[in-house]
Design a protein around this motif. Structure first.
Motif, PDB file in Angstrom:
ATOM      1  N   ASP A   1     -27.324  16.970 -61.129  1.00 18.55           N
ATOM      2  CA  ASP A   1     -26.647  18.206 -60.702  1.00 18.55           C
ATOM      3  C   ASP A   1     -26.694  19.276 -61.795  1.00 18.55           C
ATOM      4  O   ASP A   1     -26.917  20.452 -61.511  1.00 18.55           O
TER       5      ASP A   1
ATOM      6  N   ASN B   1     -26.196  11.083 -61.032  1.00 16.18           N
ATOM      7  CA  ASN B   1     -25.874  12.188 -60.120  1.00 16.18           C
ATOM      8  C   ASN B   1     -25.397  13.418 -60.885  1.00 16.18           C
ATOM      9  O   ASN B   1     -25.831  14.539 -60.607  1.00 16.18           O
ATOM     10  N   ASP B   2     -24.491  13.205 -61.841  1.00 16.72           N
ATOM     11  CA  ASP B   2     -23.951  14.331 -62.618  1.00 16.72           C
ATOM     12  C   ASP B   2     -25.038  15.017 -63.442  1.00 16.72           C
ATOM     13  O   ASP B   2     -25.103  16.250 -63.492  1.00 16.72           O
TER      14      ASP B   2
ATOM     15  N   GLU C   1     -32.386  11.902 -53.268  1.00 15.29           N
ATOM     16  CA  GLU C   1     -32.183  10.456 -53.082  1.00 15.29           C
ATOM     17  C   GLU C   1     -33.320   9.628 -53.681  1.00 15.29           C
ATOM     18  O   GLU C   1     -33.063   8.660 -54.400  1.00 15.29           O
TER      19      GLU C   1
ATOM     20  N   ARG D   1     -28.003   3.901 -67.244  1.00 15.61           N
ATOM     21  CA  ARG D   1     -26.882   4.728 -66.780  1.00 15.61           C
ATOM     22  C   ARG D   1     -26.434   4.252 -65.408  1.00 15.61           C
ATOM     23  O   ARG D   1     -27.199   3.670 -64.655  1.00 15.61           O
ATOM     24  N   SER D   2     -25.213   4.551 -65.102  1.00 11.87           N
ATOM     25  CA  SER D   2     -24.693   4.212 -63.775  1.00 11.87           C
ATOM     26  C   SER D   2     -25.084   5.320 -62.796  1.00 11.87           C
ATOM     27  O   SER D   2     -25.473   6.418 -63.189  1.00 11.87           O
ATOM     28  N   ASN D   3     -24.956   5.032 -61.528  1.00 10.33           N
ATOM     29  CA  ASN D   3     -25.330   5.993 -60.484  1.00 10.33           C
ATOM     30  C   ASN D   3     -24.541   7.307 -60.574  1.00 10.33           C
ATOM     31  O   ASN D   3     -25.131   8.376 -60.432  1.00 10.33           O
ATOM     32  N   PRO D   4     -23.213   7.288 -60.807  1.00 14.56           N
ATOM     33  CA  PRO D   4     -22.494   8.570 -60.946  1.00 14.56           C
ATOM     34  C   PRO D   4     -22.992   9.403 -62.130  1.00 14.56           C
ATOM     35  O   PRO D   4     -23.062  10.630 -62.041  1.00 14.56           O
ATOM     36  N   GLN D   5     -23.357   8.753 -63.236  1.00  8.98           N
ATOM     37  CA  GLN D   5     -23.897   9.496 -64.383  1.00  8.98           C
ATOM     38  C   GLN D   5     -25.215  10.175 -64.020  1.00  8.98           C
ATOM     39  O   GLN D   5     -25.448  11.323 -64.384  1.00  8.98           O
TER      40      GLN D   5
ATOM     41  N   ILE E   1     -32.972   9.628 -57.483  1.00  6.28           N
ATOM     42  CA  ILE E   1     -31.873   8.762 -57.942  1.00  6.28           C
ATOM     43  C   ILE E   1     -32.258   7.289 -57.778  1.00  6.28           C
ATOM     44  O   ILE E   1     -31.997   6.468 -58.663  1.00  6.28           O
TER      45      ILE E   1
END
Length: 166
Positions: A46, A42-43, A72, A36-40, A75
């Motif tokens: 969350d 993070n979402d 952090e 997965r990418s970093n924004p995925q 992630i």
């Protein structure tokens, strides 16, 4: 009785058990997935934190606090190295495994005080099909010759029994 039948019976005891299982599985599935990418990431993190905070179970509310606090590092733990077959997450487990070896050997040495014998044992256990360039030590060279008694018979006394009057 199958696992699902056991689960169903447990869930009939308390309705919160099923919710607890689902919340636990939410994080386990999040932690297992790679690619997965970093924004995925993070979402998804969350969403897990929000679900844990909204639950009325104190254990998960506390865990949500920990997830926020260590966000952090969590992630960053998903950084992966590309491999030919699949992505592999970076881990420090090989280093930890190597650092554990001397501690395990010290524990297993049971008081061996001959440093050279301990050193050879450590090197022998960590070799990778390498030739050993030294003869093994004899047992009398390994044993401690300080004449100090240890173990079960360490405190033998020859004093007469104090309980009898003669």
């Amino acid at each position: 009785m199958s696992t699902t039948e056991i689960e169903k019976r447990l869930f009939r005891i308390d309705y919160k058990l099923e919710k607890m299982r689902d919340l636990k599985e939410l994080y386990i599935n999040f932690n297992k997935r790679t690619g997965r990418s970093n924004p995925q990431i993070n979402d998804e993190l969350d969403a897990i934190i929000l679900a844990y905070k909204k639950s009325d179970i104190q254990m998960f509310m506390d865990f949500a606090y920990l997830l926020c606090k260590y966000r952090e590092p969590i992630i960053n733990s998903f950084v992966a190295l590309p491999n030919l077959e699949k992505e592999i997450r970076i881990s420090n487990s090989p280093v930890e495994r190597f650092n554990r070896k001397p501690k395990d050997l010290l524990r297993l040495a049971h008081g061996t005080r001959n440093f050279e014998a301990f050193r050879l044992r450590l090197l022998f256990n960590n070799r990778k099909d390498k030739i050993i360039l030294r003869e093994p030590l004899l047992m009398k060279e390994i044993k401690n010759h300080t004449e100090v008694r240890r173990g079960y018979n360490a405190k033998k006394t020859t004093a007469p029994h104090q309980g009898c009057h003669s």
